[in-house]
Design a protein around this motif. Structure first.
Motif, PDB file in Angstrom:
ATOM      1  N   PRO A 116       5.135 -15.328  -5.390  1.00 47.93           N
ATOM      2  CA  PRO A 116       4.875 -14.544  -4.244  1.00 47.93           C
ATOM      3  C   PRO A 116       6.291 -14.124  -3.932  1.00 47.93           C
ATOM      4  CG  PRO A 116       3.157 -15.821  -4.252  1.00 47.93           C
ATOM      5  CD  PRO A 116       3.927 -16.601  -5.068  1.00 47.93           C
ATOM      6  N   THR A 351      -2.532 -13.353  -6.879  1.00 49.70           N
ATOM      7  CA  THR A 351      -0.861 -13.553  -6.757  1.00 49.70           C
ATOM      8  C   THR A 351      -0.386 -12.267  -6.076  1.00 49.70           C
ATOM      9  OG1 THR A 351      -0.810 -14.810  -8.759  1.00 49.70           O
ATOM     10  CG2 THR A 351       1.427 -13.704  -7.962  1.00 49.70           C
ATOM     11  N   THR A 352      -1.007 -11.092  -6.380  1.00 47.40           N
ATOM     12  CA  THR A 352      -0.606  -9.764  -5.667  1.00 47.40           C
ATOM     13  C   THR A 352      -1.021  -9.868  -4.428  1.00 47.40           C
ATOM     14  OG1 THR A 352      -1.396  -8.481  -7.635  1.00 47.40           O
ATOM     15  CG2 THR A 352      -1.129  -7.299  -5.782  1.00 47.40           C
ATOM     16  N   LEU A 354      -1.178 -12.428  -2.040  1.00 45.28           N
ATOM     17  CA  LEU A 354      -0.320 -13.229  -1.463  1.00 45.28           C
ATOM     18  C   LEU A 354       1.247 -12.606  -1.564  1.00 45.28           C
ATOM     19  CD1 LEU A 354      -0.909 -16.679  -3.131  1.00 45.28           C
ATOM     20  CD2 LEU A 354      -1.419 -15.865  -0.481  1.00 45.28           C
ATOM     21  N   THR A 355       1.797 -11.868  -2.718  1.00 47.75           N
ATOM     22  CA  THR A 355       2.754 -11.180  -2.588  1.00 47.75           C
ATOM     23  C   THR A 355       2.997  -9.975  -1.458  1.00 47.75           C
ATOM     24  OG1 THR A 355       3.158 -11.437  -4.805  1.00 47.75           O
ATOM     25  CG2 THR A 355       4.524  -9.911  -4.074  1.00 47.75           C
TER      26      THR A 355
END
Length: 479
Positions: A116, A351-352, A354-355
Protein backbone atom coordinates in the motif's frame (compact mmCIF):
# COMPACT_ATOMS: atom_id res chain seq x y z
CA UNK A 1 -9.64 -19.26 8.53
CA UNK A 2 -13.18 -20.21 7.79
CA UNK A 3 -13.75 -22.36 4.71
CA UNK A 4 -17.10 -22.09 2.93
CA UNK A 5 -18.11 -24.47 0.16
CA UNK A 6 -18.45 -23.32 -3.42
CA UNK A 7 -22.15 -24.13 -3.18
CA UNK A 8 -22.59 -20.95 -1.15
CA UNK A 9 -22.33 -19.02 -4.40
CA UNK A 10 -23.58 -21.44 -7.01
CA UNK A 11 -23.99 -25.18 -7.15
CA UNK A 12 -23.15 -24.99 -10.84
CA UNK A 13 -19.63 -23.71 -10.19
CA UNK A 14 -17.07 -26.46 -9.91
CA UNK A 15 -14.21 -25.77 -7.58
CA UNK A 16 -11.75 -27.50 -9.86
CA UNK A 17 -12.56 -25.20 -12.78
CA UNK A 18 -12.11 -21.87 -11.03
CA UNK A 19 -8.72 -20.23 -10.88
CA UNK A 20 -6.73 -17.30 -12.14
CA UNK A 21 -6.19 -17.36 -15.89
CA UNK A 22 -2.81 -17.61 -17.59
CA UNK A 23 -3.17 -14.35 -19.49
CA UNK A 24 0.46 -13.21 -19.37
CA UNK A 25 2.59 -14.20 -22.35
CA UNK A 26 6.24 -13.26 -22.80
CA UNK A 27 5.50 -9.72 -24.08
CA UNK A 28 3.06 -9.01 -21.25
CA UNK A 29 5.46 -10.48 -18.71
CA UNK A 30 8.41 -8.39 -19.93
CA UNK A 31 6.15 -5.32 -19.91
CA UNK A 32 5.13 -6.14 -16.35
CA UNK A 33 8.78 -6.49 -15.29
CA UNK A 34 9.83 -3.27 -17.04
CA UNK A 35 6.92 -1.35 -15.53
CA UNK A 36 7.66 -2.67 -12.06
CA UNK A 37 11.33 -1.65 -12.27
CA UNK A 38 11.28 1.55 -14.32
CA UNK A 39 9.01 3.84 -12.33
CA UNK A 40 9.57 7.25 -10.83
CA UNK A 41 13.15 6.39 -9.76
CA UNK A 42 14.94 7.22 -13.02
CA UNK A 43 13.10 10.55 -13.18
CA UNK A 44 13.99 11.55 -9.60
CA UNK A 45 16.94 9.53 -8.23
CA UNK A 46 19.81 10.70 -10.52
CA UNK A 47 20.07 13.92 -8.51
CA UNK A 48 20.64 12.04 -5.25
CA UNK A 49 23.12 9.59 -6.76
CA UNK A 50 25.24 12.34 -8.33
CA UNK A 51 25.09 14.51 -5.20
CA UNK A 52 26.39 11.70 -3.00
CA UNK A 53 29.12 10.45 -5.37
CA UNK A 54 30.35 13.86 -6.53
CA UNK A 55 31.55 12.74 -9.96
CA UNK A 56 30.24 11.64 -13.32
CA UNK A 57 32.24 8.41 -13.45
CA UNK A 58 31.39 7.20 -9.94
CA UNK A 59 27.70 8.02 -10.31
CA UNK A 60 27.48 5.96 -13.52
CA UNK A 61 29.41 3.12 -11.84
CA UNK A 62 26.92 3.11 -8.94
CA UNK A 63 24.01 2.85 -11.40
CA UNK A 64 25.61 -0.15 -13.10
CA UNK A 65 26.54 -1.92 -9.84
CA UNK A 66 23.06 -1.41 -8.41
CA UNK A 67 21.66 -2.91 -11.61
CA UNK A 68 23.99 -5.91 -11.39
CA UNK A 69 22.82 -6.51 -7.81
CA UNK A 70 19.22 -6.48 -9.03
CA UNK A 71 20.21 -8.86 -11.84
CA UNK A 72 21.82 -11.32 -9.40
CA UNK A 73 18.71 -11.15 -7.23
CA UNK A 74 16.54 -11.72 -10.28
CA UNK A 75 18.56 -14.82 -11.23
CA UNK A 76 18.18 -16.21 -7.71
CA UNK A 77 14.44 -15.61 -7.81
CA UNK A 78 14.24 -17.32 -11.22
CA UNK A 79 15.66 -20.52 -9.73
CA UNK A 80 13.18 -20.28 -6.87
CA UNK A 81 10.27 -19.50 -9.19
CA UNK A 82 10.95 -22.51 -11.40
CA UNK A 83 11.51 -24.75 -8.37
CA UNK A 84 8.32 -23.57 -6.62
CA UNK A 85 6.05 -22.26 -9.40
CA UNK A 86 3.56 -20.45 -7.18
CA UNK A 87 2.44 -16.82 -7.18
CA UNK A 88 3.36 -14.59 -4.25
CA UNK A 89 7.05 -13.89 -4.91
CA UNK A 90 9.00 -14.27 -1.66
CA UNK A 91 6.14 -15.79 0.32
CA UNK A 92 6.10 -19.40 -1.05
CA UNK A 93 9.91 -19.49 -1.09
CA UNK A 94 10.20 -18.37 2.54
CA UNK A 95 7.43 -20.80 3.50
CA UNK A 96 9.25 -23.74 1.91
CA UNK A 97 12.75 -22.76 3.04
CA UNK A 98 12.41 -21.02 6.41
CA UNK A 99 8.98 -21.98 7.72
CA UNK A 100 5.58 -20.54 8.45
CA UNK A 101 6.54 -17.81 10.92
CA UNK A 102 9.10 -16.06 8.66
CA UNK A 103 6.72 -16.39 5.69
CA UNK A 104 3.87 -14.91 7.72
CA UNK A 105 5.98 -11.96 8.91
CA UNK A 106 6.90 -11.23 5.30
CA UNK A 107 3.28 -11.42 4.12
CA UNK A 108 2.15 -9.36 7.12
CA UNK A 109 4.69 -6.59 6.47
CA UNK A 110 4.37 -6.63 2.68
CA UNK A 111 0.58 -6.75 2.49
CA UNK A 112 -0.35 -4.41 5.33
CA UNK A 113 2.24 -1.67 4.81
CA UNK A 114 4.80 -2.07 2.03
CA UNK A 115 2.57 -2.67 -1.00
CA UNK A 116 0.00 0.00 0.00
CA UNK A 117 2.85 2.42 0.72
CA UNK A 118 4.50 1.86 -2.68
CA UNK A 119 1.21 2.37 -4.50
CA UNK A 120 0.27 5.40 -2.40
CA UNK A 121 3.63 7.08 -3.11
CA UNK A 122 3.13 6.58 -6.85
CA UNK A 123 -0.46 7.85 -6.99
CA UNK A 124 0.35 10.85 -4.78
CA UNK A 125 3.26 11.80 -7.05
CA UNK A 126 0.94 11.35 -10.03
CA UNK A 127 -1.72 13.54 -8.42
CA UNK A 128 0.73 16.27 -7.35
CA UNK A 129 2.16 16.70 -10.83
CA UNK A 130 -1.28 16.47 -12.42
CA UNK A 131 -2.38 19.43 -10.30
CA UNK A 132 0.77 21.38 -11.19
CA UNK A 133 0.62 20.50 -14.89
CA UNK A 134 -2.99 21.52 -15.39
CA UNK A 135 -2.98 24.27 -12.73
CA UNK A 136 -6.04 22.96 -10.88
CA UNK A 137 -6.85 25.58 -8.23
CA UNK A 138 -3.31 25.80 -6.93
CA UNK A 139 -1.74 22.84 -5.16
CA UNK A 140 -4.34 22.03 -2.50
CA UNK A 141 -3.46 18.87 -0.57
CA UNK A 142 -7.13 17.97 -0.42
CA UNK A 143 -7.40 18.09 -4.21
CA UNK A 144 -4.21 16.04 -4.57
CA UNK A 145 -5.58 13.35 -2.27
CA UNK A 146 -8.93 13.28 -4.07
CA UNK A 147 -7.21 12.76 -7.43
CA UNK A 148 -4.97 10.08 -5.93
CA UNK A 149 -7.94 8.20 -4.45
CA UNK A 150 -9.82 8.36 -7.77
CA UNK A 151 -6.78 6.98 -9.59
CA UNK A 152 -6.57 4.16 -7.04
CA UNK A 153 -10.23 3.26 -7.52
CA UNK A 154 -9.77 3.21 -11.31
CA UNK A 155 -6.77 0.88 -11.02
CA UNK A 156 -8.72 -1.41 -8.68
CA UNK A 157 -11.60 -1.64 -11.14
CA UNK A 158 -9.24 -2.50 -14.00
CA UNK A 159 -7.52 -5.22 -11.97
CA UNK A 160 -10.80 -6.69 -10.69
CA UNK A 161 -12.41 -6.74 -14.14
CA UNK A 162 -9.90 -8.85 -16.06
CA UNK A 163 -6.17 -9.51 -15.93
CA UNK A 164 -6.07 -8.90 -19.69
CA UNK A 165 -7.01 -5.25 -19.15
CA UNK A 166 -4.34 -4.85 -16.49
CA UNK A 167 -1.79 -6.55 -18.77
CA UNK A 168 -2.84 -4.24 -21.60
CA UNK A 169 -2.25 -1.21 -19.38
CA UNK A 170 1.19 -2.61 -18.56
CA UNK A 171 2.09 -3.00 -22.23
CA UNK A 172 0.90 0.54 -23.09
CA UNK A 173 2.64 2.07 -20.09
CA UNK A 174 5.87 0.23 -20.86
CA UNK A 175 5.75 1.48 -24.45
CA UNK A 176 5.19 5.09 -23.33
CA UNK A 177 7.91 4.76 -20.71
CA UNK A 178 10.48 3.43 -23.16
CA UNK A 179 9.55 6.06 -25.77
CA UNK A 180 10.09 8.84 -23.20
CA UNK A 181 13.42 7.44 -22.11
CA UNK A 182 14.31 6.81 -25.77
CA UNK A 183 13.73 10.51 -26.51
CA UNK A 184 15.91 11.44 -23.54
CA UNK A 185 18.68 9.07 -24.61
CA UNK A 186 18.64 10.08 -28.29
CA UNK A 187 18.55 13.78 -27.39
CA UNK A 188 21.58 13.41 -25.17
CA UNK A 189 23.59 11.48 -27.73
CA UNK A 190 22.74 14.00 -30.44
CA UNK A 191 24.33 16.68 -28.27
CA UNK A 192 27.31 14.40 -27.62
CA UNK A 193 27.70 14.01 -31.37
CA UNK A 194 27.65 17.80 -31.70
CA UNK A 195 30.61 18.10 -29.36
CA UNK A 196 28.93 18.66 -25.98
CA UNK A 197 31.42 16.38 -24.20
CA UNK A 198 32.77 18.66 -21.47
CA UNK A 199 30.78 17.05 -18.65
CA UNK A 200 31.55 13.46 -19.66
CA UNK A 201 35.27 14.26 -19.95
CA UNK A 202 35.38 15.06 -16.21
CA UNK A 203 35.24 11.31 -15.50
CA UNK A 204 35.99 10.52 -11.88
CA UNK A 205 37.09 14.06 -11.02
CA UNK A 206 35.52 15.19 -7.74
CA UNK A 207 34.91 11.71 -6.31
CA UNK A 208 33.71 11.54 -2.73
CA UNK A 209 36.01 9.88 -0.22
CA UNK A 210 33.17 9.05 2.15
CA UNK A 211 32.00 5.43 2.35
CA UNK A 212 28.79 6.72 3.91
CA UNK A 213 28.08 8.94 0.89
CA UNK A 214 28.67 6.05 -1.51
CA UNK A 215 26.27 3.93 0.53
CA UNK A 216 23.62 6.67 0.33
CA UNK A 217 24.15 6.89 -3.43
CA UNK A 218 23.68 3.15 -3.64
CA UNK A 219 20.39 3.39 -1.71
CA UNK A 220 19.07 5.95 -4.22
CA UNK A 221 20.03 3.74 -7.15
CA UNK A 222 18.65 0.50 -5.66
CA UNK A 223 15.39 2.34 -4.94
CA UNK A 224 15.15 3.09 -8.66
CA UNK A 225 15.67 -0.61 -9.46
CA UNK A 226 13.01 -1.68 -6.97
CA UNK A 227 10.47 -4.03 -8.54
CA UNK A 228 12.98 -6.46 -10.07
CA UNK A 229 11.27 -9.26 -8.10
CA UNK A 230 7.65 -8.39 -8.99
CA UNK A 231 7.27 -10.84 -11.88
CA UNK A 232 7.55 -13.68 -9.32
CA UNK A 233 4.31 -12.42 -7.77
CA UNK A 234 2.30 -13.63 -10.78
CA UNK A 235 4.00 -16.93 -11.66
CA UNK A 236 0.71 -18.84 -11.86
CA UNK A 237 -0.68 -16.35 -14.38
CA UNK A 238 2.25 -16.76 -16.78
CA UNK A 239 1.98 -18.89 -19.87
CA UNK A 240 4.73 -21.52 -19.70
CA UNK A 241 6.29 -20.05 -16.52
CA UNK A 242 9.41 -22.23 -16.57
CA UNK A 243 10.39 -20.55 -19.82
CA UNK A 244 8.80 -17.10 -19.56
CA UNK A 245 9.61 -16.36 -15.90
CA UNK A 246 13.41 -16.33 -16.31
CA UNK A 247 13.22 -14.69 -19.73
CA UNK A 248 10.93 -11.87 -18.58
CA UNK A 249 12.68 -11.32 -15.25
CA UNK A 250 16.25 -11.21 -16.55
CA UNK A 251 15.36 -9.32 -19.71
CA UNK A 252 13.44 -6.73 -17.68
CA UNK A 253 16.45 -6.03 -15.44
CA UNK A 254 18.89 -5.88 -18.37
CA UNK A 255 16.64 -3.39 -20.17
CA UNK A 256 16.52 -1.27 -17.01
CA UNK A 257 20.33 -1.29 -16.60
CA UNK A 258 20.90 -0.19 -20.19
CA UNK A 259 18.17 2.45 -20.11
CA UNK A 260 19.27 3.86 -16.75
CA UNK A 261 22.93 4.08 -17.80
CA UNK A 262 22.17 5.82 -21.10
CA UNK A 263 19.55 8.13 -19.58
CA UNK A 264 22.04 9.34 -16.96
CA UNK A 265 24.58 10.08 -19.68
CA UNK A 266 21.93 12.19 -21.41
CA UNK A 267 20.97 14.03 -18.21
CA UNK A 268 24.62 14.88 -17.54
CA UNK A 269 25.32 15.91 -21.13
CA UNK A 270 22.31 18.25 -21.36
CA UNK A 271 22.21 19.68 -17.83
CA UNK A 272 25.77 19.30 -16.61
CA UNK A 273 26.75 18.31 -13.09
CA UNK A 274 25.35 21.46 -11.47
CA UNK A 275 22.14 21.27 -13.47
CA UNK A 276 21.44 17.69 -12.39
CA UNK A 277 22.27 18.43 -8.75
CA UNK A 278 19.99 21.48 -8.65
CA UNK A 279 17.07 19.83 -10.44
CA UNK A 280 14.13 18.57 -8.38
CA UNK A 281 12.95 16.31 -11.19
CA UNK A 282 15.64 15.81 -13.82
CA UNK A 283 13.33 14.45 -16.55
CA UNK A 284 11.12 17.56 -16.39
CA UNK A 285 14.15 19.87 -16.36
CA UNK A 286 15.61 17.97 -19.32
CA UNK A 287 12.33 18.36 -21.23
CA UNK A 288 12.16 22.11 -20.59
CA UNK A 289 15.82 22.53 -21.65
CA UNK A 290 15.71 20.48 -24.85
CA UNK A 291 12.07 20.60 -25.97
CA UNK A 292 10.97 24.00 -24.67
CA UNK A 293 7.15 24.23 -24.69
CA UNK A 294 7.07 20.63 -25.89
CA UNK A 295 8.36 19.63 -22.49
CA UNK A 296 4.74 19.35 -21.35
CA UNK A 297 4.44 16.19 -23.46
CA UNK A 298 7.40 14.79 -21.53
CA UNK A 299 5.61 15.55 -18.28
CA UNK A 300 2.44 13.76 -19.41
CA UNK A 301 4.43 10.74 -20.53
CA UNK A 302 6.26 10.59 -17.19
CA UNK A 303 2.90 10.65 -15.40
CA UNK A 304 1.70 7.71 -17.50
CA UNK A 305 4.90 5.90 -16.60
CA UNK A 306 4.27 6.42 -12.88
CA UNK A 307 0.69 5.22 -13.35
CA UNK A 308 1.98 1.99 -14.90
CA UNK A 309 4.25 1.45 -11.91
CA UNK A 310 1.32 1.85 -9.50
CA UNK A 311 -0.64 -0.67 -11.52
CA UNK A 312 2.25 -3.16 -11.44
CA UNK A 313 2.55 -2.76 -7.67
CA UNK A 314 -1.18 -3.39 -7.20
CA UNK A 315 -1.18 -6.34 -9.60
CA UNK A 316 1.83 -8.02 -8.02
CA UNK A 317 1.37 -6.98 -4.40
CA UNK A 318 -2.19 -8.27 -4.16
CA UNK A 319 -0.94 -11.72 -5.27
CA UNK A 320 1.33 -11.92 -2.21
CA UNK A 321 -1.71 -11.49 0.01
CA UNK A 322 -3.57 -14.03 -2.15
CA UNK A 323 -0.77 -16.59 -1.72
CA UNK A 324 -0.60 -16.11 2.06
CA UNK A 325 -4.38 -16.43 2.45
CA UNK A 326 -4.37 -19.63 0.39
CA UNK A 327 -1.95 -21.09 2.96
CA UNK A 328 -4.40 -20.12 5.77
CA UNK A 329 -2.09 -17.42 7.18
CA UNK A 330 -4.65 -14.71 6.45
CA UNK A 331 -8.45 -15.05 6.27
CA UNK A 332 -9.03 -17.63 3.56
CA UNK A 333 -11.62 -15.49 1.80
CA UNK A 334 -8.76 -13.24 0.64
CA UNK A 335 -7.61 -16.11 -1.59
CA UNK A 336 -11.00 -16.50 -3.27
CA UNK A 337 -11.39 -15.76 -6.97
CA UNK A 338 -14.33 -14.32 -8.89
CA UNK A 339 -16.26 -17.14 -10.55
CA UNK A 340 -17.05 -14.77 -13.43
CA UNK A 341 -13.85 -12.73 -13.82
CA UNK A 342 -11.26 -15.22 -12.51
CA UNK A 343 -9.56 -12.37 -10.67
CA UNK A 344 -8.70 -12.27 -6.92
CA UNK A 345 -11.23 -9.53 -6.14
CA UNK A 346 -11.15 -9.75 -2.30
CA UNK A 347 -7.38 -9.23 -1.97
CA UNK A 348 -7.41 -6.46 -4.62
CA UNK A 349 -10.14 -4.59 -2.72
CA UNK A 350 -8.37 -5.16 0.61
CA UNK A 351 -5.11 -3.74 -0.78
CA UNK A 352 -7.02 -0.82 -2.31
CA UNK A 353 -8.67 0.06 1.00
CA UNK A 354 -5.32 0.07 2.82
CA UNK A 355 -3.78 2.23 0.09
CA UNK A 356 -6.63 4.73 0.24
CA UNK A 357 -6.28 4.88 4.02
CA UNK A 358 -2.55 5.64 3.81
CA UNK A 359 -3.18 8.21 1.08
CA UNK A 360 -5.84 10.06 3.07
CA UNK A 361 -3.94 10.01 6.37
CA UNK A 362 -1.22 12.30 5.07
CA UNK A 363 2.43 12.34 4.07
CA UNK A 364 3.69 8.79 3.76
CA UNK A 365 7.10 9.51 2.30
CA UNK A 366 8.71 9.04 5.72
CA UNK A 367 7.91 5.34 5.21
CA UNK A 368 10.49 5.05 2.42
CA UNK A 369 13.25 4.28 4.95
CA UNK A 370 10.95 1.70 6.47
CA UNK A 371 10.37 0.18 3.06
CA UNK A 372 14.06 -0.02 2.12
CA UNK A 373 15.07 -1.59 5.42
CA UNK A 374 12.39 -4.29 5.46
CA UNK A 375 12.52 -4.98 1.71
CA UNK A 376 16.23 -5.80 1.73
CA UNK A 377 15.84 -7.82 4.93
CA UNK A 378 13.35 -10.13 3.24
CA UNK A 379 15.28 -10.15 -0.07
CA UNK A 380 18.29 -11.48 1.83
CA UNK A 381 16.22 -14.04 3.75
CA UNK A 382 14.63 -15.25 0.50
CA UNK A 383 17.96 -15.91 -1.16
CA UNK A 384 19.15 -17.58 2.04
CA UNK A 385 16.07 -19.83 1.69
CA UNK A 386 17.40 -20.71 -1.78
CA UNK A 387 20.54 -22.11 -0.15
CA UNK A 388 18.46 -24.03 2.39
CA UNK A 389 16.33 -25.53 -0.40
CA UNK A 390 19.49 -26.70 -2.17
CA UNK A 391 19.73 -29.24 0.70
CA UNK A 392 16.10 -29.88 1.66
CA UNK A 393 14.93 -30.25 -1.97
CA UNK A 394 18.20 -31.44 -3.46
CA UNK A 395 16.56 -34.18 -5.55
CA UNK A 396 13.91 -31.91 -7.07
CA UNK A 397 14.40 -31.02 -10.72
CA UNK A 398 15.56 -27.44 -11.28
CA UNK A 399 15.18 -25.96 -14.78
CA UNK A 400 17.60 -23.25 -13.64
CA UNK A 401 20.41 -23.59 -11.11
CA UNK A 402 22.67 -20.58 -10.70
CA UNK A 403 26.31 -20.63 -9.57
CA UNK A 404 26.51 -20.71 -5.75
CA UNK A 405 28.68 -17.58 -5.61
CA UNK A 406 25.82 -15.37 -6.85
CA UNK A 407 23.42 -15.98 -3.94
CA UNK A 408 26.31 -15.59 -1.48
CA UNK A 409 27.20 -12.18 -2.98
CA UNK A 410 23.56 -11.13 -2.86
CA UNK A 411 23.15 -12.15 0.80
CA UNK A 412 26.25 -10.17 1.83
CA UNK A 413 25.05 -7.08 -0.06
CA UNK A 414 21.58 -7.41 1.47
CA UNK A 415 23.05 -7.62 4.97
CA UNK A 416 25.04 -4.47 4.27
CA UNK A 417 21.98 -2.58 3.03
CA UNK A 418 20.07 -3.62 6.16
CA UNK A 419 22.77 -2.92 8.73
CA UNK A 420 24.59 0.10 7.21
CA UNK A 421 21.75 2.64 7.40
CA UNK A 422 21.04 1.71 11.03
CA UNK A 423 24.70 2.21 11.97
CA UNK A 424 25.24 5.34 9.87
CA UNK A 425 21.95 7.09 10.56
CA UNK A 426 19.81 5.44 13.26
CA UNK A 427 16.29 6.88 13.01
CA UNK A 428 12.94 6.15 14.57
CA UNK A 429 11.66 4.58 11.32
CA UNK A 430 13.88 1.53 11.90
CA UNK A 431 12.46 1.10 15.39
CA UNK A 432 8.95 1.31 13.94
CA UNK A 433 9.91 -1.32 11.36
CA UNK A 434 11.14 -3.72 14.02
CA UNK A 435 8.13 -3.17 16.27
CA UNK A 436 5.67 -3.60 13.40
CA UNK A 437 7.23 -6.86 12.20
CA UNK A 438 7.37 -8.21 15.75
CA UNK A 439 3.78 -7.11 16.28
CA UNK A 440 2.72 -9.49 13.54
CA UNK A 441 3.32 -12.33 15.99
CA UNK A 442 0.48 -10.96 18.14
CA UNK A 443 -1.88 -11.91 15.31
CA UNK A 444 -0.02 -15.04 14.22
CA UNK A 445 -0.19 -16.93 17.51
CA UNK A 446 -3.96 -16.78 18.19
CA UNK A 447 -5.37 -16.58 14.66
CA UNK A 448 -2.91 -18.65 12.60
CA UNK A 449 -1.27 -21.06 15.01
CA UNK A 450 -4.28 -21.74 17.25
CA UNK A 451 -7.01 -20.94 14.67
CA UNK A 452 -8.98 -18.82 17.12
CA UNK A 453 -12.44 -17.41 16.41
CA UNK A 454 -13.35 -19.56 13.43
CA UNK A 455 -17.05 -18.74 13.78
CA UNK A 456 -16.55 -15.04 13.08
CA UNK A 457 -14.47 -15.67 9.95
CA UNK A 458 -17.07 -18.10 8.61
CA UNK A 459 -19.74 -15.40 8.75
CA UNK A 460 -17.40 -12.87 7.06
CA UNK A 461 -16.45 -15.43 4.39
CA UNK A 462 -20.08 -16.22 3.61
CA UNK A 463 -20.94 -12.52 3.33
CA UNK A 464 -18.00 -11.75 1.02
CA UNK A 465 -18.75 -14.78 -1.16
CA UNK A 466 -22.33 -13.70 -1.69
CA UNK A 467 -21.43 -10.04 -2.21
CA UNK A 468 -18.54 -10.53 -4.65
CA UNK A 469 -19.46 -13.92 -6.15
CA UNK A 470 -16.09 -15.45 -5.33
CA UNK A 471 -15.11 -19.06 -4.68
CA UNK A 472 -12.03 -20.92 -3.41
CA UNK A 473 -9.21 -21.35 -5.90
CA UNK A 474 -7.18 -24.48 -5.07
CA UNK A 475 -3.56 -24.46 -6.18
CA UNK A 476 -2.70 -26.35 -9.32
CA UNK A 477 0.89 -27.04 -10.27
CA UNK A 478 2.05 -24.55 -12.88
CA UNK A 479 2.80 -25.88 -16.31
Amino acid sequence: MGYISDNTVSSAVKRETVGMKKNLGLVSAVSFAVNAIIGSGIFFSPTGVLFETGSVGLSLLVWVLAGLLALIGSMCYCELGCLIPKSGSEYPYLLAGLGKIIAFLFAWTQSIVLTPTLIAVSILIFAEYTVILFDFCGTSQTLIKIIAVLIMIALAIINCWDTKHSAGLQVCSSAVKLVVLGVIIVGGFVLLGQGETATMQKGFSGNTNSASSIALAFYNATWAYGGWNRINCVTEELKNPKRNLPRASILGVIIAIIVYFLANISYLTVLGIEGVMQSRVVAFTWGETVLGPGGMLMTIAVLLSILGTANADLFGGSRILYAAAREHQFPEVLSYVSCKRCTPIPCIIFTTLLTVLLTVLGDIRSLINFFSFTAWLFHGLTVFALLVLRFTMKDTYRPIKIFILFPLIFIVCSMYLVVAPIIQNPTVEFLYAFLFMSGGLVFYVPFVHYHADQGFFKHVTRFVQCLMEVVPSPYKHAD
